[in-house]
Design a protein around this motif. Structure first.
Motif, PDB file in Angstrom:
ATOM      1  N   HIS A  99      49.586  41.900  51.472  1.00 20.19           N
ATOM      2  CA  HIS A  99      49.289  40.835  52.446  1.00 20.19           C
ATOM      3  C   HIS A  99      48.675  41.428  53.709  1.00 20.19           C
ATOM      4  O   HIS A  99      49.297  42.223  54.403  1.00 20.19           O
ATOM      5  CB  HIS A  99      50.570  40.074  52.786  1.00 20.19           C
ATOM      6  CG  HIS A  99      50.325  38.877  53.653  1.00 20.19           C
ATOM      7  ND1 HIS A  99      50.230  38.965  55.024  1.00 20.19           N
ATOM      8  CD2 HIS A  99      50.126  37.570  53.346  1.00 20.19           C
ATOM      9  CE1 HIS A  99      50.002  37.769  55.524  1.00 20.19           C
ATOM     10  NE2 HIS A  99      49.931  36.902  54.528  1.00 20.19           N
ATOM     11  N   ILE A 100      47.428  41.021  53.995  1.00 20.30           N
ATOM     12  CA  ILE A 100      46.710  41.427  55.204  1.00 20.30           C
ATOM     13  C   ILE A 100      46.180  40.154  55.862  1.00 20.30           C
ATOM     14  O   ILE A 100      45.583  39.306  55.194  1.00 20.30           O
ATOM     15  CB  ILE A 100      45.540  42.382  54.881  1.00 20.30           C
ATOM     16  CG1 ILE A 100      46.041  43.623  54.144  1.00 20.30           C
ATOM     17  CG2 ILE A 100      44.800  42.786  56.154  1.00 20.30           C
ATOM     18  CD1 ILE A 100      44.924  44.517  53.607  1.00 20.30           C
ATOM     19  N   ARG A 101      46.409  40.025  57.146  1.00 17.45           N
ATOM     20  CA  ARG A 101      45.981  38.798  57.826  1.00 17.45           C
ATOM     21  C   ARG A 101      44.462  38.670  57.844  1.00 17.45           C
ATOM     22  O   ARG A 101      43.742  39.661  57.934  1.00 17.45           O
ATOM     23  CB  ARG A 101      46.509  38.779  59.261  1.00 17.45           C
ATOM     24  CG  ARG A 101      48.009  38.641  59.341  1.00 17.45           C
ATOM     25  CD  ARG A 101      48.461  38.369  60.758  1.00 17.45           C
ATOM     26  NE  ARG A 101      48.179  39.475  61.655  1.00 17.45           N
ATOM     27  CZ  ARG A 101      48.325  39.401  62.984  1.00 17.45           C
ATOM     28  NH1 ARG A 101      48.728  38.276  63.539  1.00 17.45           N
ATOM     29  NH2 ARG A 101      48.063  40.451  63.737  1.00 17.45           N
ATOM     30  N   LYS A 102      43.985  37.418  57.802  1.00 14.34           N
ATOM     31  CA  LYS A 102      42.546  37.140  57.763  1.00 14.34           C
ATOM     32  C   LYS A 102      41.833  37.663  59.002  1.00 14.34           C
ATOM     33  O   LYS A 102      40.706  38.132  58.923  1.00 14.34           O
ATOM     34  CB  LYS A 102      42.303  35.624  57.638  1.00 14.34           C
ATOM     35  CG  LYS A 102      42.768  35.009  56.338  1.00 14.34           C
ATOM     36  CD  LYS A 102      42.379  33.556  56.244  1.00 14.34           C
ATOM     37  CE  LYS A 102      43.220  32.664  57.133  1.00 14.34           C
ATOM     38  NZ  LYS A 102      44.623  32.574  56.691  1.00 14.34           N
ATOM     39  N   ARG A 103      42.479  37.599  60.146  1.00 15.73           N
ATOM     40  CA  ARG A 103      41.834  37.992  61.393  1.00 15.73           C
ATOM     41  C   ARG A 103      41.500  39.479  61.451  1.00 15.73           C
ATOM     42  O   ARG A 103      40.701  39.901  62.279  1.00 15.73           O
ATOM     43  CB  ARG A 103      42.696  37.609  62.590  1.00 15.73           C
ATOM     44  CG  ARG A 103      43.988  38.402  62.687  1.00 15.73           C
ATOM     45  CD  ARG A 103      44.739  38.103  63.966  1.00 15.73           C
ATOM     46  NE  ARG A 103      45.220  36.724  63.994  1.00 15.73           N
ATOM     47  CZ  ARG A 103      45.928  36.226  65.000  1.00 15.73           C
ATOM     48  NH1 ARG A 103      46.196  36.976  66.050  1.00 15.73           N
ATOM     49  NH2 ARG A 103      46.344  34.990  64.968  1.00 15.73           N
ATOM     50  N   VAL A 104      42.114  40.272  60.566  1.00 12.40           N
ATOM     51  CA  VAL A 104      41.857  41.714  60.557  1.00 12.40           C
ATOM     52  C   VAL A 104      40.377  41.991  60.314  1.00 12.40           C
ATOM     53  O   VAL A 104      39.816  42.940  60.872  1.00 12.40           O
ATOM     54  CB  VAL A 104      42.740  42.425  59.508  1.00 12.40           C
ATOM     55  CG1 VAL A 104      42.309  43.869  59.309  1.00 12.40           C
ATOM     56  CG2 VAL A 104      44.200  42.377  59.932  1.00 12.40           C
ATOM     57  N   VAL A 105      39.727  41.166  59.496  1.00  6.42           N
ATOM     58  CA  VAL A 105      38.305  41.377  59.186  1.00  6.42           C
ATOM     59  C   VAL A 105      37.473  41.345  60.462  1.00  6.42           C
ATOM     60  O   VAL A 105      36.741  42.290  60.777  1.00  6.42           O
ATOM     61  CB  VAL A 105      37.787  40.323  58.183  1.00  6.42           C
ATOM     62  CG1 VAL A 105      36.288  40.473  57.976  1.00  6.42           C
ATOM     63  CG2 VAL A 105      38.515  40.442  56.851  1.00  6.42           C
ATOM     64  N   GLY A 136      39.759  41.042  50.188  1.00  3.70           N
ATOM     65  CA  GLY A 136      40.454  40.896  48.907  1.00  3.70           C
ATOM     66  C   GLY A 136      41.801  40.227  49.057  1.00  3.70           C
ATOM     67  O   GLY A 136      42.169  39.343  48.266  1.00  3.70           O
ATOM     68  N   SER A 137      42.546  40.612  50.083  1.00  4.64           N
ATOM     69  CA  SER A 137      43.859  40.012  50.332  1.00  4.64           C
ATOM     70  C   SER A 137      43.727  38.528  50.673  1.00  4.64           C
ATOM     71  O   SER A 137      44.506  37.705  50.195  1.00  4.64           O
ATOM     72  CB  SER A 137      44.555  40.754  51.473  1.00  4.64           C
ATOM     73  OG  SER A 137      45.815  40.190  51.742  1.00  4.64           O
ATOM     74  N   THR A 138      42.729  38.192  51.485  1.00  4.57           N
ATOM     75  CA  THR A 138      42.519  36.795  51.871  1.00  4.57           C
ATOM     76  C   THR A 138      42.180  35.932  50.661  1.00  4.57           C
ATOM     77  O   THR A 138      42.715  34.827  50.509  1.00  4.57           O
ATOM     78  CB  THR A 138      41.387  36.705  52.922  1.00  4.57           C
ATOM     79  OG1 THR A 138      41.771  37.466  54.077  1.00  4.57           O
ATOM     80  CG2 THR A 138      41.121  35.272  53.319  1.00  4.57           C
ATOM     81  N   ARG A 151      47.523  42.599  45.099  1.00  2.00           N
ATOM     82  CA  ARG A 151      47.334  44.048  45.273  1.00  2.00           C
ATOM     83  C   ARG A 151      46.064  44.517  44.573  1.00  2.00           C
ATOM     84  O   ARG A 151      45.335  45.376  45.077  1.00  2.00           O
ATOM     85  CB  ARG A 151      48.546  44.808  44.726  1.00  2.00           C
ATOM     86  CG  ARG A 151      49.792  44.700  45.562  1.00  2.00           C
ATOM     87  CD  ARG A 151      50.857  45.677  45.073  1.00  2.00           C
ATOM     88  NE  ARG A 151      52.144  45.389  45.655  1.00  2.00           N
ATOM     89  CZ  ARG A 151      53.093  44.658  45.081  1.00  2.00           C
ATOM     90  NH1 ARG A 151      52.892  44.150  43.886  1.00  2.00           N
ATOM     91  NH2 ARG A 151      54.235  44.456  45.703  1.00  2.00           N
ATOM     92  N   THR A 152      45.822  43.963  43.390  1.00  2.56           N
ATOM     93  CA  THR A 152      44.620  44.325  42.644  1.00  2.56           C
ATOM     94  C   THR A 152      43.363  43.957  43.431  1.00  2.56           C
ATOM     95  O   THR A 152      42.428  44.753  43.542  1.00  2.56           O
ATOM     96  CB  THR A 152      44.591  43.640  41.271  1.00  2.56           C
ATOM     97  OG1 THR A 152      45.719  44.072  40.504  1.00  2.56           O
ATOM     98  CG2 THR A 152      43.318  43.970  40.501  1.00  2.56           C
ATOM     99  N   LEU A 153      43.341  42.752  44.021  1.00  4.60           N
ATOM    100  CA  LEU A 153      42.172  42.323  44.787  1.00  4.60           C
ATOM    101  C   LEU A 153      42.021  43.133  46.076  1.00  4.60           C
ATOM    102  O   LEU A 153      40.895  43.370  46.536  1.00  4.60           O
ATOM    103  CB  LEU A 153      42.245  40.827  45.101  1.00  4.60           C
ATOM    104  CG  LEU A 153      42.028  39.879  43.924  1.00  4.60           C
ATOM    105  CD1 LEU A 153      41.979  38.437  44.404  1.00  4.60           C
ATOM    106  CD2 LEU A 153      40.762  40.216  43.144  1.00  4.60           C
ATOM    107  N   VAL A 154      43.145  43.562  46.658  1.00  3.47           N
ATOM    108  CA  VAL A 154      43.069  44.443  47.833  1.00  3.47           C
ATOM    109  C   VAL A 154      42.396  45.758  47.443  1.00  3.47           C
ATOM    110  O   VAL A 154      41.520  46.262  48.149  1.00  3.47           O
ATOM    111  CB  VAL A 154      44.476  44.703  48.414  1.00  3.47           C
ATOM    112  CG1 VAL A 154      44.447  45.840  49.441  1.00  3.47           C
ATOM    113  CG2 VAL A 154      45.023  43.434  49.062  1.00  3.47           C
TER     114      VAL A 154
END
Length: 202
Positions: A99-105, A136-138, A151-154
């Motif tokens: 899980h990574i927040r969308k705003r990180v991009v 990927g996480s988003t 995790r795979t998509l990350v």
């Protein structure tokens, strides 16, 4: 017998999502480079001219100015966007199920562009790993995939980021699987597919 079509449909769904992540990461790479070049032109043009009275001291002052802008930006909006990028992705995979927040991009694009554009000692590969992973996480969160598939998509996004940066899709896929996951798994082809699509877009 009914399990096989369901498994096949899930795999096809993941293949489509892997390509989507690759395309988005490739576009993210292009956007990042565009923002970086714009910031670098600004820093080495009007801002460098304003600092010209300091002589060679501007070689230190310009990166310091970039750092003064980046620090509060990252602290306020996305603290996980600090650092190189790869260790932060590994932490997200190990402790938060990818899980990574969308705003990180967006924060990572701006912060890394300011850091590098103002002359900081950093490269594009780390930020692109984190940008691709966040994409990927988003996508995984938006489609409500189980944690293992997120995790795979990350990992796919990380590979796409490296592939777009270095134009090396196979090396990017191997790097992502070995460094982020720790081993080559059966979903290697998904990661490779993302690398290839990201590379083509970039």
């Amino acid at each position: 017998v009914g399990l096989l079509p369901r498994v096949a449909n899930e795999q096809n769904y993941l293949i489509v999502l892997a390509v989507v992540v690759g395309v988005l990461t490739g576009l993210g790479s292009v956007g990042f480079i565009y923002v970086l070049e714009t910031v670098a032109d600004l820093a080495r043009g009007p801002i460098a001219d304003a600092f010209g009275r300091f002589g060679t001291a501007q070689l230190v002052l310009l990166p310091a100015l970039g750092g003064l802008i980046v620090g509060p930006l990252v602290y306020r909006f996305a603290r996980e966007a600090k650092g190189h990028g790869v260790p932060e992705v590994m932490t997200a995979l190990a402790t938060r199920g990818g899980h990574i927040r969308k705003r990180v991009v967006s924060v990572k694009v701006i912060a890394s562009s300011l850091t590098i554009g103002f002359g900081g000692t950093a490269g594009r590969e780390g930020p692109m790993v984190q940008i691709g992973s966040a994409i990927g996480s988003t996508v995984g969160q938006w489609t409500r995939l189980p944690p293992n598939d997120v995790r795979t998509l990350v990992t796919c996004g990380a590979a796409g980021g490296i592939a777009a940066t270095f134009n090396a899709p196979i090396a990017a896929a191997v790097f992502s699987m070995e460094v982020l996951i720790g081993r080559i798994r059966t979903d290697f082809l998904l990661v490779l597919l993302t690398s290839l699509s990201s590379c083509l877009i970039a």
